[in-house]
Design an enzyme around this catalytic site. Sequence first.
Site, PDB file in Angstrom:
ATOM      1  N   LYS A  13      28.802  17.183  81.945  1.00 11.87           N
ATOM      2  CA  LYS A  13      28.429  17.842  83.148  1.00 11.87           C
ATOM      3  C   LYS A  13      29.293  16.994  84.449  1.00 11.87           C
ATOM      4  O   LYS A  13      29.908  17.604  85.116  1.00 11.87           O
ATOM      5  CB  LYS A  13      27.107  17.995  83.545  1.00 11.87           C
ATOM      6  CG  LYS A  13      26.314  19.196  82.368  1.00 11.87           C
ATOM      7  CD  LYS A  13      25.023  19.445  82.843  1.00 11.87           C
ATOM      8  CE  LYS A  13      24.003  18.061  82.863  1.00 11.87           C
ATOM      9  NZ  LYS A  13      23.918  17.544  81.454  1.00 11.87           N
ATOM     10  N   ARG A 127      28.631   5.574  76.315  1.00  6.20           N
ATOM     11  CA  ARG A 127      28.882   5.948  77.689  1.00  6.20           C
ATOM     12  C   ARG A 127      28.778   4.463  78.468  1.00  6.20           C
ATOM     13  O   ARG A 127      27.586   3.929  78.312  1.00  6.20           O
ATOM     14  CB  ARG A 127      27.723   6.834  78.322  1.00  6.20           C
ATOM     15  CG  ARG A 127      27.907   7.058  79.539  1.00  6.20           C
ATOM     16  CD  ARG A 127      27.341   8.304  80.363  1.00  6.20           C
ATOM     17  NE  ARG A 127      25.763   8.494  79.573  1.00  6.20           N
ATOM     18  CZ  ARG A 127      25.066   9.345  80.189  1.00  6.20           C
ATOM     19  NH1 ARG A 127      25.898  10.367  80.778  1.00  6.20           N
ATOM     20  NH2 ARG A 127      24.120   9.662  79.710  1.00  6.20           N
TER      21      ARG A 127
HETATM   22  P1  AP5 Z   1      21.146  13.344  84.598  1.00  8.39           P
HETATM   23  O1  AP5 Z   1      21.435  12.071  85.102  1.00  8.39           O
HETATM   24  O2  AP5 Z   1      21.371  14.562  85.058  1.00  8.39           O
HETATM   25  O3  AP5 Z   1      21.272  13.407  83.073  1.00  8.39           O
HETATM   26  P2  AP5 Z   1      21.615  14.366  81.986  1.00  8.39           P
HETATM   27  O4  AP5 Z   1      21.638  15.746  82.196  1.00  8.39           O
HETATM   28  O5  AP5 Z   1      20.678  13.855  80.793  1.00  8.39           O
HETATM   29  O6  AP5 Z   1      23.146  14.377  81.733  1.00  8.39           O
HETATM   30  P3  AP5 Z   1      24.018  13.085  81.322  1.00  8.39           P
HETATM   31  O7  AP5 Z   1      24.098  12.719  82.820  1.00  8.39           O
HETATM   32  O8  AP5 Z   1      23.268  12.074  80.603  1.00  8.39           O
HETATM   33  O9  AP5 Z   1      25.254  13.931  80.889  1.00  8.39           O
HETATM   34  P4  AP5 Z   1      26.420  14.566  81.397  1.00  8.39           P
HETATM   35  O10 AP5 Z   1      26.398  15.937  81.061  1.00  8.39           O
HETATM   36  O11 AP5 Z   1      26.635  14.328  82.670  1.00  8.39           O
HETATM   37  O12 AP5 Z   1      27.752  13.784  80.629  1.00  8.39           O
HETATM   38  P5  AP5 Z   1      28.773  12.558  81.296  1.00  8.39           P
HETATM   39  O13 AP5 Z   1      29.733  13.455  81.891  1.00  8.39           O
HETATM   40  O14 AP5 Z   1      28.096  11.636  81.564  1.00  8.39           O
HETATM   41  O15 AP5 Z   1      19.666  13.144  84.460  1.00  8.39           O
HETATM   42  C1  AP5 Z   1      18.871  11.807  84.286  1.00  8.39           C
HETATM   43  C2  AP5 Z   1      17.325  12.162  84.313  1.00  8.39           C
HETATM   44  O16 AP5 Z   1      16.881  12.375  85.618  1.00  8.39           O
HETATM   45  C3  AP5 Z   1      16.669  13.355  83.587  1.00  8.39           C
HETATM   46  O17 AP5 Z   1      16.475  13.111  82.114  1.00  8.39           O
HETATM   47  C4  AP5 Z   1      15.530  13.507  84.243  1.00  8.39           C
HETATM   48  O18 AP5 Z   1      14.210  12.687  83.879  1.00  8.39           O
HETATM   49  C5  AP5 Z   1      15.814  13.094  85.791  1.00  8.39           C
HETATM   50  N1  AP5 Z   1      16.332  14.384  86.381  1.00  8.39           N
HETATM   51  C6  AP5 Z   1      17.735  14.710  86.999  1.00  8.39           C
HETATM   52  N2  AP5 Z   1      17.786  16.062  87.645  1.00  8.39           N
HETATM   53  C7  AP5 Z   1      16.599  16.514  87.438  1.00  8.39           C
HETATM   54  C8  AP5 Z   1      15.967  17.629  87.930  1.00  8.39           C
HETATM   55  N3  AP5 Z   1      16.903  18.751  88.407  1.00  8.39           N
HETATM   56  N4  AP5 Z   1      14.769  17.810  87.614  1.00  8.39           N
HETATM   57  C9  AP5 Z   1      14.068  17.017  86.946  1.00  8.39           C
HETATM   58  N5  AP5 Z   1      14.404  16.011  86.507  1.00  8.39           N
HETATM   59  C10 AP5 Z   1      15.745  15.514  86.733  1.00  8.39           C
HETATM   60  O19 AP5 Z   1      29.430  12.498  79.680  1.00  8.39           O
HETATM   61  C11 AP5 Z   1      28.621  11.796  78.590  1.00  8.39           C
HETATM   62  C12 AP5 Z   1      29.517  10.943  78.048  1.00  8.39           C
HETATM   63  O20 AP5 Z   1      30.438  11.540  77.323  1.00  8.39           O
HETATM   64  C13 AP5 Z   1      30.271  10.001  78.839  1.00  8.39           C
HETATM   65  O21 AP5 Z   1      30.316   8.668  78.218  1.00  8.39           O
HETATM   66  C14 AP5 Z   1      31.744  10.488  79.039  1.00  8.39           C
HETATM   67  O22 AP5 Z   1      32.813   9.854  79.282  1.00  8.39           O
HETATM   68  C15 AP5 Z   1      31.647  11.147  77.494  1.00  8.39           C
HETATM   69  N6  AP5 Z   1      32.480  12.497  77.504  1.00  8.39           N
HETATM   70  C16 AP5 Z   1      32.467  13.514  78.517  1.00  8.39           C
HETATM   71  N7  AP5 Z   1      33.183  14.531  78.265  1.00  8.39           N
HETATM   72  C17 AP5 Z   1      33.758  14.276  77.273  1.00  8.39           C
HETATM   73  C18 AP5 Z   1      34.662  15.004  76.289  1.00  8.39           C
HETATM   74  N8  AP5 Z   1      35.106  16.279  76.483  1.00  8.39           N
HETATM   75  N9  AP5 Z   1      34.954  14.538  74.935  1.00  8.39           N
HETATM   76  C19 AP5 Z   1      34.634  13.154  74.998  1.00  8.39           C
HETATM   77  N10 AP5 Z   1      33.632  12.333  75.561  1.00  8.39           N
HETATM   78  C20 AP5 Z   1      33.448  12.820  76.744  1.00  8.39           C
HETATM   79 MG    MG Z   2      25.547  13.059  84.321  1.00  7.47          MG
END
Ligand code: AP5
Ligand code: MG
Length: 213
Positions: A13, A127
């Site tokens: 995302k 990551r």
């Molecule tokens: P948040 O920071 O939003 O984390 P998340 O939803 O768990 O998602 P991530 O940031 O871990 O993943 P992402 O989908 O953004 O993936 P990314 O691009 O980094 O939330 C963290 C915490 O905050 C929650 O658990 C909660 O406690 C709290 N929180 C936040 N918002 C909240 C709300 N609204 N309500 C309540 N609590 C809340 O990609 C992941 C990895 O994969 C990276 O290393 C990237 O380089 C790699 N990657 C990306 N795309 C690809 C691809 N196509 N191929 C290969 N690798 C890839």
């Molecule tokens: Mg994220």
Amino acid sequence: MKIVMLGAPGAGKGTQADKIAEKYGLPHISTGDIFRKNIKEGTELGKEAKSYMDAGKLVPDELTVRLLLDRVKNDDCAKGYILDGYPRTIPQAEALDSELAKLGEKIDYAINVEVPDENIITRMSGRRACLKCGATYHLKYVPPKKDGICDECGAELVIRDDDKPETVKNRLSVYHEQTQPLIEYFENKGVLHSVDGTIDVEDVFKAIEQILD
Ligand code: AP5
Ligand code: MG
């Protein structure tokens, strides 16, 4: 244009929201990034959010909804925005919708980035994150130009506290329980678009461009 990014933790995302922000000139609003910045700065909000985040749980809606509704009132949101990590519960979505309805507005696109759970744990282990500007890297798939340094702002890259395999498992189960129902919620509103998130980052973005253009 108001866009919501949906998808499991680690689906990409944040990675895609950054690219949309750059191409379409919209602010990328990640509630996770806002919480992490507050934790780093030691604010009251950060202290409150940290215990939930480290356990892989959601920060309570009371706190998150207020924070987000304030943020989207900023001047930079006049032409729209990309929400990454919000809404994460049905009450969060309803709170946003009712605020928007007062202004005669609505969410235009909900983009669901689909990645199966099996892929997530390996993805998270590689990551690296920049806590200063929110940029995200992966040791293998999206490496920074210089080891351990953010390409965008030069800050040091870190492993997020909630990327330990045990915590990732908790985050995935919280996702399935509380956040996945939003897919149907936005489908019922007629704004849901799903993309395959397992392919190359650039190809995922091409699929999103086709939806938005
Ligand atoms: P948040 O920071 O939003 O984390 P998340 O939803 O768990 O998602 P991530 O940031 O871990 O993943 P992402 O989908 O953004 O993936 P990314 O691009 O980094 O939330 C963290 C915490 O905050 C929650 O658990 C909660 O406690 C709290 N929180 C936040 N918002 C909240 C709300 N609204 N309500 C309540 N609590 C809340 O990609 C992941 C990895 O994969 C990276 O290393 C990237 O380089 C790699 N990657 C990306 N795309 C690809 C691809 N196509 N191929 C290969 N690798 C890839
Ligand atoms: Mg994220």
